[in-house]
Design a protein around this motif. Structure first.
Motif, mmCIF file in Angstrom:
data_model
loop_
_atom_site.group_PDB
_atom_site.id
_atom_site.type_symbol
_atom_site.label_atom_id
_atom_site.label_comp_id
_atom_site.label_asym_id
_atom_site.label_seq_id
_atom_site.Cartn_x
_atom_site.Cartn_y
_atom_site.Cartn_z
ATOM 1 N N GLU A 86 -36.809 -33.806 -15.345
ATOM 2 C CA GLU A 86 -38.203 -34.216 -15.109
ATOM 3 C C GLU A 86 -38.269 -35.727 -14.936
ATOM 4 O O GLU A 86 -37.284 -36.435 -15.101
ATOM 5 N N ARG B 255 -38.949 -37.106 -19.600
ATOM 6 C CA ARG B 255 -39.827 -37.457 -18.474
ATOM 7 C C ARG B 255 -39.654 -38.870 -17.966
ATOM 8 O O ARG B 255 -40.447 -39.324 -17.134
ATOM 9 N N THR C 278 -39.760 -35.784 -25.569
ATOM 10 C CA THR C 278 -39.469 -35.525 -24.156
ATOM 11 C C THR C 278 -40.225 -36.497 -23.260
ATOM 12 O O THR C 278 -39.990 -36.545 -22.066
ATOM 13 N N SER D 152 -43.175 -34.597 -29.797
ATOM 14 C CA SER D 152 -43.255 -33.183 -29.427
ATOM 15 C C SER D 152 -43.049 -32.335 -30.681
ATOM 16 O O SER D 152 -42.514 -32.817 -31.677
ATOM 17 N N GLY D 153 -43.434 -31.077 -30.590
ATOM 18 C CA GLY D 153 -43.208 -30.155 -31.706
ATOM 19 C C GLY D 153 -44.416 -29.308 -32.062
ATOM 20 O O GLY D 153 -44.504 -28.783 -33.168
ATOM 21 N N GLY D 154 -45.348 -29.183 -31.112
ATOM 22 C CA GLY D 154 -46.551 -28.371 -31.331
ATOM 23 C C GLY D 154 -46.237 -26.914 -31.650
ATOM 24 O O GLY D 154 -47.051 -26.210 -32.238
ATOM 25 N N THR E 45 -49.820 -32.503 -30.569
ATOM 26 C CA THR E 45 -48.723 -33.415 -30.214
ATOM 27 C C THR E 45 -49.038 -34.125 -28.901
ATOM 28 O O THR E 45 -50.010 -33.798 -28.216
ATOM 29 N N ARG F 190 -54.643 -28.271 -18.521
ATOM 30 C CA ARG F 190 -53.982 -26.972 -18.534
ATOM 31 C C ARG F 190 -55.006 -25.857 -18.503
ATOM 32 O O ARG F 190 -54.751 -24.776 -17.963
ATOM 33 N N TRP G 152 -44.017 -27.405 -10.208
ATOM 34 C CA TRP G 152 -43.775 -28.025 -11.526
ATOM 35 C C TRP G 152 -43.428 -29.501 -11.382
ATOM 36 O O TRP G 152 -43.242 -30.215 -12.355
ATOM 37 N N TRP H 88 -40.304 -25.540 -18.832
ATOM 38 C CA TRP H 88 -40.746 -24.227 -19.316
ATOM 39 C C TRP H 88 -40.576 -23.168 -18.223
ATOM 40 O O TRP H 88 -40.054 -22.078 -18.465
HETATM 41 O O1 PQQ Z 1 -46.567 -28.751 -28.180
HETATM 42 C C1 PQQ Z 1 -45.593 -29.447 -27.901
HETATM 43 O O2 PQQ Z 1 -45.176 -30.349 -28.646
HETATM 44 C C2 PQQ Z 1 -44.964 -29.232 -26.585
HETATM 45 C C3 PQQ Z 1 -43.900 -30.009 -26.139
HETATM 46 C C4 PQQ Z 1 -43.378 -29.811 -24.847
HETATM 47 C C5 PQQ Z 1 -42.271 -30.732 -24.473
HETATM 48 O O3 PQQ Z 1 -42.045 -31.677 -25.249
HETATM 49 O O4 PQQ Z 1 -41.603 -30.572 -23.467
HETATM 50 C C6 PQQ Z 1 -43.978 -28.811 -24.019
HETATM 51 C C7 PQQ Z 1 -45.072 -28.099 -24.564
HETATM 52 N N1 PQQ Z 1 -45.530 -28.294 -25.807
HETATM 53 C C8 PQQ Z 1 -45.799 -27.116 -23.800
HETATM 54 O O5 PQQ Z 1 -46.774 -26.519 -24.291
HETATM 55 C C9 PQQ Z 1 -45.443 -26.878 -22.448
HETATM 56 O O6 PQQ Z 1 -46.107 -26.134 -21.746
HETATM 57 C C10 PQQ Z 1 -44.334 -27.570 -21.930
HETATM 58 C C11 PQQ Z 1 -43.769 -27.506 -20.657
HETATM 59 C C12 PQQ Z 1 -42.734 -28.376 -20.686
HETATM 60 C C13 PQQ Z 1 -41.812 -28.682 -19.593
HETATM 61 O O7 PQQ Z 1 -41.186 -29.731 -19.675
HETATM 62 O O8 PQQ Z 1 -41.718 -27.894 -18.640
HETATM 63 N N2 PQQ Z 1 -42.637 -28.964 -21.905
HETATM 64 C C14 PQQ Z 1 -43.615 -28.496 -22.690
#
Ligand code: PQQ
Length: 588
Positions: A55, A109, A153, A168-170, A241, A330, A482, A546
């Protein structure tokens, strides 16, 4: 940061994730344009030596290209003339404690730059500043603890004398925060959470404002505005997060970003609005105190993280010039706000198949949830069917672009719906705290009307007028878009696809002018720069994130990868994993 502002004024450079502080991803370069784009060709390519989801995009600063990779988060400085490596930084991170607590592949990213330093936010939460000339580590600081489910990320952002980063870490019950570290030595300057007591969240009960609809207008948030919306101590594992993108308005001295889903995906377990998850934030860059907040999805029941980018542009709305912030959430609504005050001006669906809410009620400022698609109302261990969009949203992390020439936003979109079954889950530190089973499938509905049309596409590429809240045009894509988007003064827009195509379109009509199949699926952001009189467009390919988690993590089951494996299975027929920077220019 004066140097970043200066760099972004010269369109030869691409010094931040968004090309500038405003996150427009618009370049003044026009050597490549809608008349000659069909003459593009690959100029050179470079393997990063890493597979998994790539990414973000390359930075170009004063004649040097800076490239990053997913875990292990290599940083490579490249000489664009010789295409050789000037220096390379390879962090030593513990894969065993980090990778298992990354929700959505091991993506990163991208980099930030300021005052001669390249900043990389490593997955294991180490924030590292490198000497941009030598690649030597200048300082490092720990931003979190993977044993508690914290990873990183996001691309950081240098603002004045600070580096901003999130967490991150939701999906692991992490309490989200944003932190500002000193650019000079890495010392923590301020840190503000998304949930909890006012001082820790950086809220002034009397001065931090929130928009409560046309009837009440902007009101102070009041005392304990977060605590009041959670049961007991749940805010401590409440998510929110901050893994998306950060923008900055140097005139207002405000930083903007969004917070993610509340912890657990099972809404029955956490009564209340769960503030301030799912929120757009405007914070003072010096103190971190919030000037205003707006929660888009109170008491989320679908995992619609509010972290997508905030684009800062001035637009004429109802005959009046406004300093606006535009955000494609989203949850399927595109929001246009006054970025000075936090007043919501426009909130409309940018994909009419969205059904979880009928509309955003401008009288109250809240979405009107359709009870049929309320996973809370249907309850635990019951499947709520055909909720649109799917959890991964009408749009995920790939940032939009804005062209001041057309006045349009270019939106990389998803077009999926889902079945969602919440179940009870207990919090254990460092363990998944998801609490829902999800399957995802094509929306099969028209983006303009929302009516079922038998279509199978998983993606859309859409031009949006944020002044009026209307789709101008929209093209179907077989897979979710994406990647991020680039717009330029040459009236082209550029994006990638999960199959691996780099596509160049006419900014006015969206018509495809050029496409090239790169070695792997594209989830990165195409960026542009000028070197020795020639304009280049560069993009990282490398399937993952994802959407690409099935192949990236070797998962098989329909509901694995939080529902993405089943939805994107046919990607296996069109691409493979990879990790390559492809650079394009006009043929002679
Ligand atoms: O709640 C979080 O902390 C968290 C972290 C990340 C992440 O760090 O990549 C994603 C998500 N949620 C998430 O909901 C999501 O749809 C998602 C897609 C991606 C990706 O890089 O394609 N990361 C993340």
């Amino acid at each position: 940061n004066q140097e970043v502002i200066k760099l972004s004024k010269n369109p030869a450079n691409w010094p931040t994730w968004g090309g500038n502080y405003w996150g427009t991803r618009y370049s003044e370069l026009d050597q490549i344009n809608n008349k000659n784009a069909s003459k593009l060709m690959p100029a050179w390519t470079f393997s990063t030596g890493v597979l998994k989801g790539h990414e973000g995009g390359p930075l170009f600063i004063n004649g040097v290209l800076y490239v990053h990779t997913p875990f292990p988060n290599k940083v490579i400085a490249l000489d664009p003339k010789t295409q050789t490596i000037i220096w390379q930084y390879v962090p030593n991170q513990d894969a065993d404690t980090t990778i298992p607590v990354m929700c959505c592949d091991v993506v990163n990213r991208g980099l930030a730059y300021g005052d001669g330093k390249i900043i990389v936010q490593q997955a294991d939460t180490t924030l590292t500043a490198l000497d941009a000339k030598t690649g030597k580590v200048v300082w490092q600081v720990k931003n979190g603890d993977p044993k508690l489910g914290m990873t990183n990320t996001n691309a950081p952002l240098v603002v004045k004398d600070k580096v901003l980063t999130g967490i991150s870490g939701g999906e692991f019950g992490v309490r989200g925060f944003i932190a500002a570290y000193s650019l000079k030595d890495g010392k923590l300057v301020w840190k503000k959470y998304s949930t909890g007591p006012d001082d820790e969240v950086g809220l002034d009960p009397n001065k931090t404002m929130t928009w409560m609809g046309k009837d009440k207008g902007l009101q102070p948030v009041g005392k304990n505005s977060s605590l009041k919306t959670w049961e007991g101590d749940q805010w401590k594992i409440g998510g929110g997060t901050t893994w998306g993108w950060y923008s900055y308005d140097p005139q207002l001295n405000l930083i903007y970003y969004g917070s993610g889903n509340p912890g657990t995906w099972n809404p029955v377990q956490r009564p209340g609005d769960n503030k301030w998850s799912m929120t757009i934030w405007a914070r003072d860059a010096d103190t971190g105190v919030a000037k205003w907040v707006y929660q888009m999805t109170p008491h989320d029941e679908w995992d619609y993280d509010g972290i997508n980018e905030m684009v800062l542009v001035d637009q004429k709305i109802n005959g009046k010039m406004r300093k606006t912030l535009v955000h494609f959430d989203r949850n399927g609504f595109a929001y246009t706000l006054d970025r000075e005050t936090g007043e919501v001006l426009v909130a409309e669906k940018y994909d009419k198949s969205v059904n979880w809410a009928k509309y955003v009620d401008m009288k109250t400022g809240r979405p009107v949830v359709d009870p049929k698609y309320s996973t809370e109302e249907n309850g635990e261990d019951v499947t709520t069917e055909e909720v649109c969009p799917a959890a991964l949203g009408s749009k995920n992390q790939g940032p939009v672009a804005y062209s001041p020439r057309t006045g349009l936003f270019y939106v990389p979109g998803n077009h999926l719906c889902m079945n969602y079954e919440p179940f009870e889950v207990e919090y254990t530190p460092g363990q998944p705290y998801v609490g829902a089973t999800v399957t995802m499938f094509p929306a099969g509905r028209d983006v303009f009307t929302g009516k079922k049309d038998g279509s199978h596409n998983l993606g859309q590429f859409t031009a949006w007028d944020a002044k009026t809240g209307k789709i101008v045009w929209s093209y179907k894509e077989p897979f979710s878009v994406w990647s991020g988007v680039l717009a330029t003064k040459g009236d082209i827009v550029v994006h990638g696809t999960l199959e691996g195509y780099l596509k160049v379109r006419d900014a006015k009509t969206g018509k495809e002018l050029y496409k090239f199949k790169t070695p792997s699926g594209i989830i990165g952001n195409p960026n542009t720069w000028m070197f020795e009189g020639k304009q280049y467009i560069g993009v990282l390919s490398g399937l993952g994130g994802w959407a690409g988690i099935g192949m990236a993590a070797g998962l098989e089951g329909e509901t694995e990868g939080l529902g993405a494996v089943g939805a994107y299975r046919s990607l296996e027929k069109v691409t493979q994993l990879g990790g390559v920077l492809s650079v394009f220019t006009l043929s002679k």
